[in-house]
Enzyme design. Structure first.
Site, PDB file in Angstrom:
ATOM      1  N   ARG A   1     -13.396 -20.165 -31.467  1.00  0.00           N
ATOM      2  CA  ARG A   1     -12.173 -20.315 -32.278  1.00  0.00           C
ATOM      3  C   ARG A   1     -12.440 -21.172 -33.520  1.00  0.00           C
ATOM      4  O   ARG A   1     -11.878 -20.931 -34.588  1.00  0.00           O
ATOM      5  CB  ARG A   1     -11.059 -20.915 -31.405  1.00  0.00           C
ATOM      6  CG  ARG A   1      -9.717 -20.951 -32.102  1.00  0.00           C
ATOM      7  CD  ARG A   1      -8.590 -21.174 -31.114  1.00  0.00           C
ATOM      8  NE  ARG A   1      -7.288 -21.154 -31.759  1.00  0.00           N
ATOM      9  CZ  ARG A   1      -6.471 -22.206 -31.826  1.00  0.00           C
ATOM     10  NH1 ARG A   1      -6.809 -23.358 -31.261  1.00  0.00           N
ATOM     11  NH2 ARG A   1      -5.311 -22.099 -32.440  1.00  0.00           N
TER      12      ARG A   1
ATOM     13  N   HIS B   1     -11.468 -20.113 -37.260  1.00  0.00           N
ATOM     14  CA  HIS B   1     -10.597 -20.947 -38.105  1.00  0.00           C
ATOM     15  C   HIS B   1     -11.340 -21.477 -39.320  1.00  0.00           C
ATOM     16  O   HIS B   1     -10.730 -21.796 -40.339  1.00  0.00           O
ATOM     17  CB  HIS B   1      -9.984 -22.092 -37.291  1.00  0.00           C
ATOM     18  CG  HIS B   1      -8.814 -21.652 -36.467  1.00  0.00           C
ATOM     19  ND1 HIS B   1      -7.745 -22.466 -36.156  1.00  0.00           N
ATOM     20  CD2 HIS B   1      -8.526 -20.455 -35.895  1.00  0.00           C
ATOM     21  CE1 HIS B   1      -6.857 -21.802 -35.422  1.00  0.00           C
ATOM     22  NE2 HIS B   1      -7.319 -20.572 -35.244  1.00  0.00           N
ATOM     23  N   ASP B   2     -12.649 -21.590 -39.218  1.00  0.00           N
ATOM     24  CA  ASP B   2     -13.436 -21.947 -40.405  1.00  0.00           C
ATOM     25  C   ASP B   2     -13.486 -20.761 -41.374  1.00  0.00           C
ATOM     26  O   ASP B   2     -13.212 -20.895 -42.562  1.00  0.00           O
ATOM     27  CB  ASP B   2     -14.855 -22.352 -39.970  1.00  0.00           C
ATOM     28  CG  ASP B   2     -15.736 -22.665 -41.166  1.00  0.00           C
ATOM     29  OD1 ASP B   2     -15.222 -23.270 -42.135  1.00  0.00           O
ATOM     30  OD2 ASP B   2     -16.935 -22.313 -41.146  1.00  0.00           O
TER      31      ASP B   2
ATOM     32  N   GLU C   1      -8.787 -30.014 -42.851  1.00  0.00           N
ATOM     33  CA  GLU C   1      -8.199 -28.806 -42.236  1.00  0.00           C
ATOM     34  C   GLU C   1      -7.905 -29.036 -40.757  1.00  0.00           C
ATOM     35  O   GLU C   1      -7.076 -28.354 -40.164  1.00  0.00           O
ATOM     36  CB  GLU C   1      -9.151 -27.608 -42.404  1.00  0.00           C
ATOM     37  CG  GLU C   1      -9.266 -27.141 -43.839  1.00  0.00           C
ATOM     38  CD  GLU C   1     -10.332 -26.081 -44.060  1.00  0.00           C
ATOM     39  OE1 GLU C   1     -10.667 -25.343 -43.103  1.00  0.00           O
ATOM     40  OE2 GLU C   1     -10.841 -25.991 -45.189  1.00  0.00           O
TER      41      GLU C   1
ATOM     42  N   ASN D   1      -4.339 -26.139 -36.450  1.00  0.00           N
ATOM     43  CA  ASN D   1      -5.503 -26.811 -35.850  1.00  0.00           C
ATOM     44  C   ASN D   1      -5.168 -28.094 -35.105  1.00  0.00           C
ATOM     45  O   ASN D   1      -5.795 -28.420 -34.093  1.00  0.00           O
ATOM     46  CB  ASN D   1      -6.524 -27.144 -36.950  1.00  0.00           C
ATOM     47  CG  ASN D   1      -7.127 -25.898 -37.569  1.00  0.00           C
ATOM     48  OD1 ASN D   1      -7.341 -24.896 -36.873  1.00  0.00           O
ATOM     49  ND2 ASN D   1      -7.402 -25.942 -38.867  1.00  0.00           N
TER      50      ASN D   1
ATOM     51  N   HIS E   1      -9.343 -13.345 -27.278  1.00  0.00           N
ATOM     52  CA  HIS E   1      -8.376 -13.957 -26.365  1.00  0.00           C
ATOM     53  C   HIS E   1      -8.591 -13.536 -24.922  1.00  0.00           C
ATOM     54  O   HIS E   1      -7.742 -13.788 -24.067  1.00  0.00           O
ATOM     55  CB  HIS E   1      -6.944 -13.628 -26.813  1.00  0.00           C
ATOM     56  CG  HIS E   1      -6.567 -14.313 -28.091  1.00  0.00           C
ATOM     57  ND1 HIS E   1      -5.550 -13.893 -28.905  1.00  0.00           N
ATOM     58  CD2 HIS E   1      -7.086 -15.412 -28.702  1.00  0.00           C
ATOM     59  CE1 HIS E   1      -5.452 -14.695 -29.960  1.00  0.00           C
ATOM     60  NE2 HIS E   1      -6.380 -15.622 -29.857  1.00  0.00           N
ATOM     61  N   THR E   2      -9.704 -12.913 -24.652  1.00  0.00           N
ATOM     62  CA  THR E   2     -10.030 -12.626 -23.257  1.00  0.00           C
ATOM     63  C   THR E   2     -10.629 -13.844 -22.573  1.00  0.00           C
ATOM     64  O   THR E   2     -10.975 -13.786 -21.392  1.00  0.00           O
ATOM     65  CB  THR E   2     -11.015 -11.449 -23.175  1.00  0.00           C
ATOM     66  OG1 THR E   2     -12.041 -11.648 -24.137  1.00  0.00           O
ATOM     67  CG2 THR E   2     -10.309 -10.142 -23.456  1.00  0.00           C
TER      68      THR E   2
ATOM     69  N   ASP F   1      -6.004 -14.941 -20.653  1.00  0.00           N
ATOM     70  CA  ASP F   1      -6.160 -13.618 -20.055  1.00  0.00           C
ATOM     71  C   ASP F   1      -6.491 -13.781 -18.572  1.00  0.00           C
ATOM     72  O   ASP F   1      -7.614 -13.573 -18.153  1.00  0.00           O
ATOM     73  CB  ASP F   1      -7.296 -12.876 -20.782  1.00  0.00           C
ATOM     74  CG  ASP F   1      -7.340 -11.406 -20.428  1.00  0.00           C
ATOM     75  OD1 ASP F   1      -6.542 -10.962 -19.581  1.00  0.00           O
ATOM     76  OD2 ASP F   1      -8.184 -10.707 -20.983  1.00  0.00           O
TER      77      ASP F   1
ATOM     78  N   THR G   1      -7.268 -10.290 -16.603  1.00  0.00           N
ATOM     79  CA  THR G   1      -8.012  -9.298 -17.369  1.00  0.00           C
ATOM     80  C   THR G   1      -7.310  -7.942 -17.425  1.00  0.00           C
ATOM     81  O   THR G   1      -7.801  -7.026 -18.043  1.00  0.00           O
ATOM     82  CB  THR G   1      -9.468  -9.077 -16.893  1.00  0.00           C
ATOM     83  OG1 THR G   1      -9.449  -8.346 -15.696  1.00  0.00           O
ATOM     84  CG2 THR G   1     -10.234 -10.351 -16.751  1.00  0.00           C
TER      85      THR G   1
HETATM   86  C1  HEM Z   1      -4.736 -12.296 -34.534  1.00  0.00           C
HETATM   87  C2  HEM Z   1      -4.139 -13.456 -34.745  1.00  0.00           C
HETATM   88  C3  HEM Z   1      -4.323 -14.661 -33.872  1.00  0.00           C
HETATM   89  C4  HEM Z   1      -3.347 -15.496 -33.467  1.00  0.00           C
HETATM   90  C5  HEM Z   1      -1.871 -15.408 -33.808  1.00  0.00           C
HETATM   91  C6  HEM Z   1      -3.970 -16.486 -32.639  1.00  0.00           C
HETATM   92  C7  HEM Z   1      -3.312 -17.541 -32.065  1.00  0.00           C
HETATM   93  C8  HEM Z   1      -3.844 -18.356 -31.101  1.00  0.00           C
HETATM   94  C9  HEM Z   1      -3.131 -19.400 -30.432  1.00  0.00           C
HETATM   95  C10 HEM Z   1      -1.690 -19.785 -30.703  1.00  0.00           C
HETATM   96  C11 HEM Z   1      -3.968 -19.949 -29.522  1.00  0.00           C
HETATM   97  C12 HEM Z   1      -3.632 -21.076 -28.544  1.00  0.00           C
HETATM   98  C13 HEM Z   1      -3.907 -22.416 -29.202  1.00  0.00           C
HETATM   99  C14 HEM Z   1      -3.424 -23.596 -28.387  1.00  0.00           C
HETATM  100  O1  HEM Z   1      -2.855 -23.417 -27.326  1.00  0.00           O
HETATM  101  O2  HEM Z   1      -3.606 -24.745 -28.832  1.00  0.00           O
HETATM  102  C15 HEM Z   1      -5.215 -19.270 -29.614  1.00  0.00           C
HETATM  103  C16 HEM Z   1      -6.310 -19.545 -28.854  1.00  0.00           C
HETATM  104  C17 HEM Z   1      -7.528 -18.933 -29.021  1.00  0.00           C
HETATM  105  N1  HEM Z   1      -7.866 -18.057 -30.017  1.00  0.00           N
HETATM  106 FE1  HEM Z   1      -6.599 -17.114 -31.255  1.00  0.00          FE
HETATM  107  N2  HEM Z   1      -5.300 -16.237 -32.555  1.00  0.00           N
HETATM  108  C18 HEM Z   1      -5.574 -15.132 -33.311  1.00  0.00           C
HETATM  109  C19 HEM Z   1      -6.817 -14.574 -33.513  1.00  0.00           C
HETATM  110  C20 HEM Z   1      -7.984 -15.048 -32.973  1.00  0.00           C
HETATM  111  C21 HEM Z   1      -9.305 -14.625 -33.357  1.00  0.00           C
HETATM  112  C22 HEM Z   1      -9.596 -13.628 -34.482  1.00  0.00           C
HETATM  113  C23 HEM Z   1     -10.195 -15.298 -32.569  1.00  0.00           C
HETATM  114  C24 HEM Z   1     -11.686 -15.264 -32.549  1.00  0.00           C
HETATM  115  C25 HEM Z   1     -12.430 -14.237 -32.971  1.00  0.00           C
HETATM  116  C26 HEM Z   1      -9.413 -16.139 -31.684  1.00  0.00           C
HETATM  117  C27 HEM Z   1      -9.926 -16.920 -30.694  1.00  0.00           C
HETATM  118  C28 HEM Z   1      -9.176 -17.721 -29.856  1.00  0.00           C
HETATM  119  C29 HEM Z   1      -9.701 -18.387 -28.677  1.00  0.00           C
HETATM  120  C30 HEM Z   1     -11.089 -18.207 -28.100  1.00  0.00           C
HETATM  121  C31 HEM Z   1      -8.684 -19.167 -28.173  1.00  0.00           C
HETATM  122  C32 HEM Z   1      -8.746 -20.126 -26.978  1.00  0.00           C
HETATM  123  C33 HEM Z   1      -9.295 -21.446 -27.469  1.00  0.00           C
HETATM  124  C34 HEM Z   1      -9.447 -22.528 -26.413  1.00  0.00           C
HETATM  125  O3  HEM Z   1      -9.266 -22.276 -25.231  1.00  0.00           O
HETATM  126  O4  HEM Z   1      -9.779 -23.661 -26.826  1.00  0.00           O
HETATM  127  N3  HEM Z   1      -8.098 -15.990 -31.990  1.00  0.00           N
HETATM  128  N4  HEM Z   1      -5.122 -18.320 -30.588  1.00  0.00           N
END
Ligand code: HEM
Length: 306
Positions: free
Chosen positions: A66, A70-71, A92, A98, A197-198, A249, A252
């Site tokens: 992530r 975000h970078d 940032e 973030n 998000h898997t 997820d 799954t």
């Molecule tokens: C498509 C739009 C996206 C939205 C609206 C979104 C939003 C979010 C949100 C709200 C969270 C939870 C953050 C928290 O609870 O503090 C999250 C977690 C996460 N996102 Fe996304 N995300 C998006 C796309 C992506 C992309 C493109 C990636 C990577 C290629 C990604 C990777 C992740 C990962 C791995 C987590 C879990 C992080 C952790 O457990 O520390 N996300 N995302």
């Protein structure tokens, strides 16, 4: 460690990271052997630190990928996300998407320290994020690939850009797609990259609107399966502690709870059309990974946070 992901998870992770393999393939500035003579062990140094981090934090892989996302979404993949607040920098890290959310910065610092002790002043923090993302996925049971390297670090951050450019869980697919389009990505990319998000976790405050009062209807989001809804409502009671975490997820069988599009189903359709799918993605993704980075000097920071 995460167990090897089955069924749809496999589709998603494989898809995303096959994409990552072809990410900047059309850009001659990046290549997988960029540090072959200057820091030949960089991949294994990164991988070892990530492996150590997994021992005490099974979530770290998700958090690290992530950080790379975000970078990259703010002025390109230039490690601007890692810069701390200073007299000239509004970090940032403190932008809304973030703050109290992104994590893993300490692991990135540990990686940078280890890399600097082997190869001082050579490897950029932006490349460390790319390598850490790859290592995180492969060590979590996903595929591995040769990360393309040679990015340079920014000396400035863009907090306002992070606030405006990063997608929010409270906006619809149209807005989210527009944010991807702004960095040269399209709807297919939204779907494929959402496959990240898997794994990983999300705080209740970021999705509990879908469990109780979706879009002001006073009812849960009707697209959430009722058994899954009950599980999520137990984890996140109405008006409960918003920082409690749920797996993104858990079974799954569910698409990500974060965005409403049926990612799992769609990705299966796409992955059956690989001939048109992958070439279609290669160009826009190469734009994302190089945008506005190449002109910044110096090429690497001594510390990633300064
Ligand atoms: C498509 C739009 C996206 C939205 C609206 C979104 C939003 C979010 C949100 C709200 C969270 C939870 C953050 C928290 O609870 O503090 C999250 C977690 C996460 N996102 Fe996304 N995300 C998006 C796309 C992506 C992309 C493109 C990636 C990577 C290629 C990604 C990777 C992740 C990962 C791995 C987590 C879990 C992080 C952790 O457990 O520390 N996300 N995302």
């Amino acid at each position: 460690m995460f167990p090897p992901p089955p069924t749809c998870t496999t589709f998603l992770l494989v898809t995303i990271f096959l994409l990552a393999m072809i990410l900047p393939s059309s850009n001659a500035q990046l290549n997988s052997t960029f540090y072959a003579t200057t820091c030949p062990n960089v991949s294994s140094i990164v991988s070892n630190i990530v492996q150590q981090a997994f021992l005490s934090d099974p979530r770290i892989g998700a958090s690290l990928i992530r950080l790379h996302f975000h970078d990259c979404f703010v002025n390109g993949c230039d490690a601007s996300l890692l810069l701390d607040n200073s007299s000239s920098i509004l970090s940032e890290k403190l932008a809304a998407p973030n703050v109290n959310s992104t994590r893993g910065f300490d692991v990135v610092d540990n990686i940078k320290t280890a890399v600097e002790s082997s190869c001082p002043g050579v490897v950029s923090c932006a490349d460390i994020l790319a390598l850490a993302a790859e290592s995180s996925v492969s060590q979590s049971g996903g595929p591995s690939w040769s990360a393309l390297l040679g990015r340079r670090d920014s000396l400035t951050a863009n907090q306002a850009g992070a606030n405006s450019s990063l997608p929010s869980p409270f906006e619809g697919l149209t807005n989210i797609t527009a944010k991807f389009t702004a960095v040269g990505l399209n709807t297919n990319d939204v779907v494929a990259l959402s496959g990240a998000h898997t794994f990983g976790r999300a705080q209740c405050r970021l999705f509990s609107n879908r469990l109780y009062n979706f879009s002001g209807t006073g009812s849960p989001d009707p697209t959430i399966n009722s058994t899954y809804l009950t599980t999520l409502q137990q984890i996140c009671p109405q008006n409960g502690n918003g920082s409690v975490l749920a797996n993104l997820d858990p079974t799954t069988q569910m698409p990500s709870i974060i965005i409403t599009s049926p990612t799992c189903k769609t990705i299966k359709v796409f992955s059956n059309q690989t001939k048109s799918y992958f070439p279609q993605l290669a160009l826009p993704q190469s734009l994302l990974s190089t945008a506005s980075v190449a002109t910044k000097l110096p090429s690497s920071r001594v510390l990633c946070s300064r």
